[in-house]
Design an enzyme around this catalytic site. Structure first.
Site, short mmCIF file in Angstrom:
data_model
loop_
_atom_site.label_atom_id
_atom_site.label_comp_id
_atom_site.label_asym_id
_atom_site.label_seq_id
_atom_site.Cartn_x
_atom_site.Cartn_y
_atom_site.Cartn_z
N GLY A 358 -0.49 -3.29 4.02
CA GLY A 358 -1.07 -2.01 3.66
C GLY A 358 -2.58 -2.10 3.56
N PRO A 359 -3.25 -0.98 3.47
CG PRO A 359 -3.83 1.23 3.09
CD PRO A 359 -2.67 0.38 3.49
N PRO A 360 -6.48 -1.94 2.02
CG PRO A 360 -8.55 -2.82 2.65
CD PRO A 360 -7.50 -1.87 3.09
N GLY A 361 -6.67 -2.19 -1.57
CA GLY A 361 -6.73 -1.42 -2.80
C GLY A 361 -5.48 -0.69 -3.20
CB VAL A 362 -2.31 0.21 -1.56
CG1 VAL A 362 -3.07 1.16 -0.69
CG2 VAL A 362 -1.92 -1.04 -0.78
CB THR A 365 -3.01 -9.11 -4.99
OG1 THR A 365 -3.41 -9.24 -3.62
CG2 THR A 365 -3.07 -10.47 -5.65
CB SER A 681 -1.09 11.78 17.22
OG SER A 681 -2.35 11.53 16.62
CE LYS A 724 -1.36 11.34 12.54
NZ LYS A 724 -0.78 11.34 13.89
#
Length: 792
Positions: A358-362, A365, A681, A724
């Protein structure tokens, strides 16, 4: 009678200022140039016959201003080779030709240029016997000096025998034997070769005296070292004698033996350690071998070969811990609860390997830490970001000096148990080079059939990793090798929705920052509206790291206001939020206030979540040119070409002039041109925008769409539907056109969005056009199409 005949020639040449180096005529010199004006001088020399002037700096530490920092005498040289390195430096090979005297220095286009006078001094009437005598004295002095070198070279002395001219002989000796740059420059400034020879003899005599003193010092130092070794061996003999006389103090070997016996190690491990202990006993005390063996034994004794922690198999307790620590992340939590349930039914289950992407900060860790807390397992984190050496995973051979085990074994030693929860953080950031590929080494660690006998190069014994629970974290799967992906269960964490961020802020981030800044719920209050404004106006991210920073900033400002103004509490509202944090950093995209021609609401998925992407199309008179702007990627450009081809083929059905492609120029633009955009898309969005502008029909402002198109007009499924649709809903969209193949993904869409937005599944572009235009415009399309059929 001695006479002198001086031949001089004046030249203007590009100049290289040498630092700590003196060039001589007839000598080949390799230089590495870093300063820009030196590199420019070489390039200028290439254009003017490859001749250059080499002169030493008086102050070698000076970097820039060198006009008044050059010696009066240098060497005119020829550039033989130029090599430009990857580090930006330039390597050149030059050959000295003749001495020259500096007349003037001036800076020019990016380099320095010197006006020099080359001088060749011919001495007539000098006694041949005296020249021979000088040559012999020089050779004797050089022979004596070279013999004092730590590593004398016979090849150099042989080379001197073949030099016939005494001037060339002096230059060769000065260039290769003398150490001080000042001595070399002194000899370079002697244009008279006989005076040069006499000066060289004096310098060689002085250097010989210095080297004799150095040799004496080295000899005395060597004698002291030998005495120290003698003392060491005598002390060792004394220890043995004391032991024979009945000294019963427990030795280091006994301590290691007792530690091995007390550990209750597996039989194979115990036999290996006792064998290494036997080698340690035979090794001389203090020897490198003894040190290596002691380190090996101590490290192996730290590995918890037979130690396991007891798992918590209560599903309800684990659910409570996970829900208290993290909001949302339903899929990950369910997977962990499933593992705990299976563990209760089958305690011997092994090989649990999960990868959170997933993207950083979610919270990837931090979620791992909560999972360890829920399972009551030891938590160890292995950071893999930037690792490029295989030995970081497998360890080094213990025969090497400074050898140590790899990060896996170190993590087990830190956990003090053989079944911890081990987190491989940033597994997608590993790289490889000549020292090996750490990703390949991870294949054994994460393979359920191999990790039960993991072998570290340092330990050289099988270590069972099958009871460990491995969780890897990554931002993307693109850089992870496919064999490694195949060994892990992939769970994707999408970006947080606005609602999720709100709950995370209220339940976790704000209480955490209040405690950190010494505030209470009474002294610091923030309204729900202010939190939503904080999320949308001051952060644009997939996770909540920046949101936490902004909350921390509010807490700091509130603490300052409480102390300075003696107020009891600070209340943050939507109205006064800008007073503390300044103007909004980000503005939410909103739909247009009116229906427009050629403007269509599309949807995009970015690294920070979803975004409303408005596409604009314009048509001008021309000859069929197509212009695409807005930092569009190759795939998006291909979508535009497909849209135009589809419209050309179906122009009559769409009520469009069939010859538009030859009489009009088309321009398609995606706003926010600085942001790169790509993906298939936007196909339906481009098609709708083009049909709208070519037929002069406005598109509904309350509708947005996404979907890939084919040449036959089919609408294909896309990804990122959750993000989206959330972005479209936030912008005020009431109707969303989605591919029919994405109906199955509606269960992932935020419930709030599903309640307030009408989803329209479509299979073809014609289905899209049926609902994209205003109702009166749809009727106009039907009439236009019927009229065209009648006329035909």
């Amino acid at each position: 009678m001695i006479t002198f005949n001086e031949k001089c020639e004046q030249l203007t040449l590009p100049t290289i200022a040498l630092r700590g180096i003196v060039a001589f005529p007839g000598m080949t010199l390799s230089l590495e140039l870093a300063r820009p004006f030196s590199k420019n001088a070489v390039e200028a020399a290439q254009k003017t016959g490859s001749y250059i002037y080499l002169v030493a700096q008086i102050d070698a530490s000076e970097e820039e201003k060198i006009e008044s920092n050059l010696f009066d005498v240098g060497v005119v040289a020829k550039v033989n080779q130029i090599v430009k390195g990857n580090d930006g430096n330039t390597k050149v090979v030059v050959e000295g030709i003749s001495r020259a005297r500096t007349m003037s220095v001036r800076p020019t286009s990016g380099y320095y240029e010197c006006c020099v006078t080359t001088c060749t001094l011919e001495v007539n009437g000098y006694s041949e016997n005296k020249e021979d005598a000088l040559t012999r004295v020089i050779m004797e002095k050089v022979q004596a000096l070279v013999s004092l070198f730590p590593y004398p070279s016979n090849d150099f002395m042989t080379k001197l025998l073949f030099v016939n001219d005494i001037g060339e002989l002096c230059d060769l000796i000065a260039s290769n034997v003398l150490v001080k740059a000042s001595d070399k420059q002194f000899l370079l400034e002697h244009f008279n070769k006989y005076e040069r020879a006499e000066s060289l003899i004096k310098i060689l005599s002085r250097e010989a005296k210095v080297l004799k003193i150095e040799k004496s010092i080295r000899q005395k130092t060597k004698t002291k070292v030998e005495e120290s070794q003698k003392e060491y061996f005598l002390r060792e003999q004394l220890k043995v004698i004391q032991s024979e006389l009945g000294n019963d103090s427990q030795s280091e070997s006994d301590e290691l033996y007792n530690a091995i016996m007390e550990k209750k190690l597996p039989k194979q491990v115990e036999e290996k350690l006792l064998k290494e202990l036997s080698k340690f006993n035979k090794a001389p005390f203090g020897s490198p071998e003894a040190t290596v063996l002691r380190t090996y034994l101590e490290t192996c004794l730290e590995i918890p070969f037979s130690t396991y922690s007891k798992d918590n198999t209560s599903v309800e307790n684990a659910r409570r811990v996970l829900d208290n620590d993290h909001y949302g992340l339903t899929k990950v939590k369910e997977r962990i609860l499933e593992f705990i349930a299976v563990k209760e039914l089958n305690p011997d289950i092994k090989n649990q390997i999960i990868c959170l992407v997933g993207p950083p900060g979610v919270g990837k860790t931090s979620l791992c830490s909560s999972i360890a807390h829920a399972l009551k397992r030891k938590y160890v984190r292995v950071s893999l970001g930037g690792i490029r050496d295989e030995a970081e995973i497998r360890g080094h051979r213990k025969t090497y000096v400074g050898a140590m085990p790899g990060r896996i074994i170190n993590a087990l030693c830190e956990a003090k148990t053989l079944n911890p929860l081990m987190v491989f953080d940033e597994i997608d950031k590993m790289t490889s080079d000549t020292r090996g590929d750490p990703a390949s080494a991870m294949l054994e660690v994460l393979d359920g059939e191999q990790n039960k006998a993991f072998r570290d190069h340092f330990v050289e014994m099988d270590v069972d990793l099958s009871r460990c629970m491995f969780i890897a974290t990554a931002n993307s799967l693109e850089s992870i090798p496919k064999p490694l992906i195949d060994r892990m269960e992939i769970i994707e964490l999408s970006s947080y929705t606005k609602t999720e961020k709100f709950h995370i802020a209220k339940n976790h981030l704000i209480p955490k920052q209040l405690k950190r800044h010494g505030l209470t719920k009474r002294s610091f209050k923030i309204t729900d509206e202010a939190v939503y404004s904080l999320i949308s106006g001051y952060t644009a991210e997939a996770g909540v790291r920046n949101l936490e920073r902004e909350i921390a900033s509010l807490c700091r400002k509130a603490a300052k206001e409480i102390i300075e103004n003696k107020v009891k509490s600070v209340v943050i509202t939507e109205d006064n939020l800008s007073k503390y944090l300044g103007a909004y950093k980000f503005e939410e995209e909103k739909i247009s206030e009116v229906n427009e021609i050629g403007v269509v609401n599309g949807m995009a998925y970015t690294s920070v979540g979803g975004d409303l992407l408005k596409l604009e199309a314009s048509v001008m008179k021309g000859n069929g040119k197509i212009k695409l702007t807005g930092s569009l990627g190759e795939v998006m450009k291909e979508s535009a070409e497909i849209a135009i081809s589809f419209i050309r083929e179906n122009a009559e059905k769409l009520g469009i002039d069939p010859d538009f492609y030859s009489t009009c120029d088309i321009h398609i633009h995606a706003p926010e041109g600085a942001v790169p955009k790509d993906g298939p898309s936007a196909g339906v969005t481009m098609t709708t925008a083009l049909v709208s502008v070519l037929s002069k029909r406005p598109v509904r402002r309350d509708i947005s769409m996404t979907g890939e198109i084919t040449l036959r007009g089919k609408v294909l499924p896309i990804g990122g539907l959750k993000e989206k649709t959330l972005a479209a809903y936030s912008a005020g969209v009431k109707n969303i056109i989605i591919p029919h193949g994405n109906l199955k993904n509606l269960e992932d869409v935020d419930p709030v969005v599903k309640e307030n937005v009408n989803f329209i599944p479509v299979k073809t572009v014609f289905d899209v056009l049926d609902v994209a235009f205003c109702e009166e415009e749809v009727i106009a399309i039907i009439h236009s199409y019927a009229k065209a059929k009648v006329e035909k």
